[in-house]
Design an enzyme around this catalytic site. Structure first.
Site, PDB file in Angstrom:
ATOM      1  N   PRO A   2      -0.792   1.359   4.600  1.00 18.20           N
ATOM      2  CA  PRO A   2      -2.011   1.919   4.023  1.00 18.20           C
ATOM      3  C   PRO A   2      -3.189   1.750   4.988  1.00 18.20           C
ATOM      4  CG  PRO A   2      -0.848   0.546   2.425  1.00 18.20           C
ATOM      5  CD  PRO A   2      -0.177   0.328   3.744  1.00 18.20           C
ATOM      6  N   GLU A   3      -3.944   2.832   5.185  1.00 20.31           N
ATOM      7  CA  GLU A   3      -5.110   2.770   6.049  1.00 20.31           C
ATOM      8  C   GLU A   3      -6.371   2.658   5.188  1.00 20.31           C
ATOM      9  OE1 GLU A   3      -5.298   5.340   9.387  1.00 20.31           O
ATOM     10  OE2 GLU A   3      -3.135   5.343   9.724  1.00 20.31           O
TER      11      GLU A   3
END
Length: 269
Positions: A2-3
């Site tokens: 996840p960014e």
């Protein structure tokens, strides 16, 4: 992994369920995450959640007594569920709320984290982070000053959390393409004028991803807790060998810092 946009959407998703709620119990089903879960997390029990914030890719659940620090790692996700719902495989931590809901951290690969920061202290994981990319502190002038003398590739430079937080692989690829900057170009050889193009593009790219992810929020409590990589048209990431959307040249791929890096050899210099 996840960014920043995915983490921010997770924050927006859980915030309405946690803010001003009293935490009755913190249950740790597996303390062996990226770092061992400290016993101090139980200090949240009996405390009211005063805010849910984000710093870089860390989620901060704040109370008057201290702050729980959550990181989703490579494969983690958060779910808001009704109390008593059966645990899923890889549910490692559960925060039980007085209002009848629970927040669960699910992390199959256990690269995530659940840490504790005492009131008035600064946890070592947060101590040396650069500015947030969506704030006024993040500017072209900051990038230019930090880059002087740097021989590392500009893509790795903007992904360095000491320079700016949260610009992960996907959005580094996309931002450099939009700015016309070759990802392998030395950061120290890029002019202020080119950083003046890049900095606002990074802001716009991250903001757009967050906005597109907002459509998942209304169903967050019923979902699997995975906002995902939003339904957006990625211009270069994951498109090796496909035609450039601007000039139709075949997109190339190299590895930088063990990460896939896709670029247009004609548009990016």
């Amino acid at each position: 992994m996840p960014e920043l946009p995915e983490v921010e959407v997770s924050r927006l998703g859980i915030q309405p369920y946690l803010t001003e709620q009293v935490i009755t119990h913190v249950k740790v089903y597996n303390e062996k995450l990226r770092w061992p879960v400290p016993q101090d997390v139980h200090l949240l029990e009996g405390e009211q959640v005063t805010a849910v914030k984000r710093r870089a890719k860390y989620l901060l659940i704040e109370s008057a007594h201290g702050t729980a620090i959550l990181h989703l790692g490579m494969s983690g996700n958060l779910r808001v569920v009704d109390q008593g719902e059966p645990l899923k495989k890889h549910d490692h931590v559960e925060i039980i709320l007085a209002g009848g809901k629970s927040l669960r951290l699910n992390d199959p690969r256990r690269f995530g984290a659940f840490l504790w920061q005492a009131k008035g202290a600064l946890h070592p994981t947060l101590a040396k982070l650069g500015p947030e990319p969506l704030t006024v502190e993040f500017t072209a002038e900051h990038l230019f000053a930090m880059s002087r003398g740097k021989k590392q590739a500009v893509k790795q430079f903007i992904m360095d959390n000491h320079v700016v937080v949260g610009v992960g692989n996907i959005y580094a690829n996309e931002s450099l393409f939009k700015a016309g900057i070759h990802p392998k170009k030395e950061a120290g050889k890029i002019s202020l004028k080119r950083y003046q193009a890049l900095a606002p593009i990074i802001k716009e790219t991250l903001s757009a991803a967050i906005k597109q992810g907002g459509t998942t929020l209304k169903d967050f409590a019923q979902s699997d807790g995975k906002p995902g990589y939003f339904a957006q048209e990625l211009l270069v990431y994951g498109r090796k060998g496909e035609p450039c959307v601007t000039c139709e040249t075949s997109l190339k791929e190299v590895r930088l810092g063990q990460r896939s890096t896709v670029y247009c050899p004609k548009c990016q210099r």
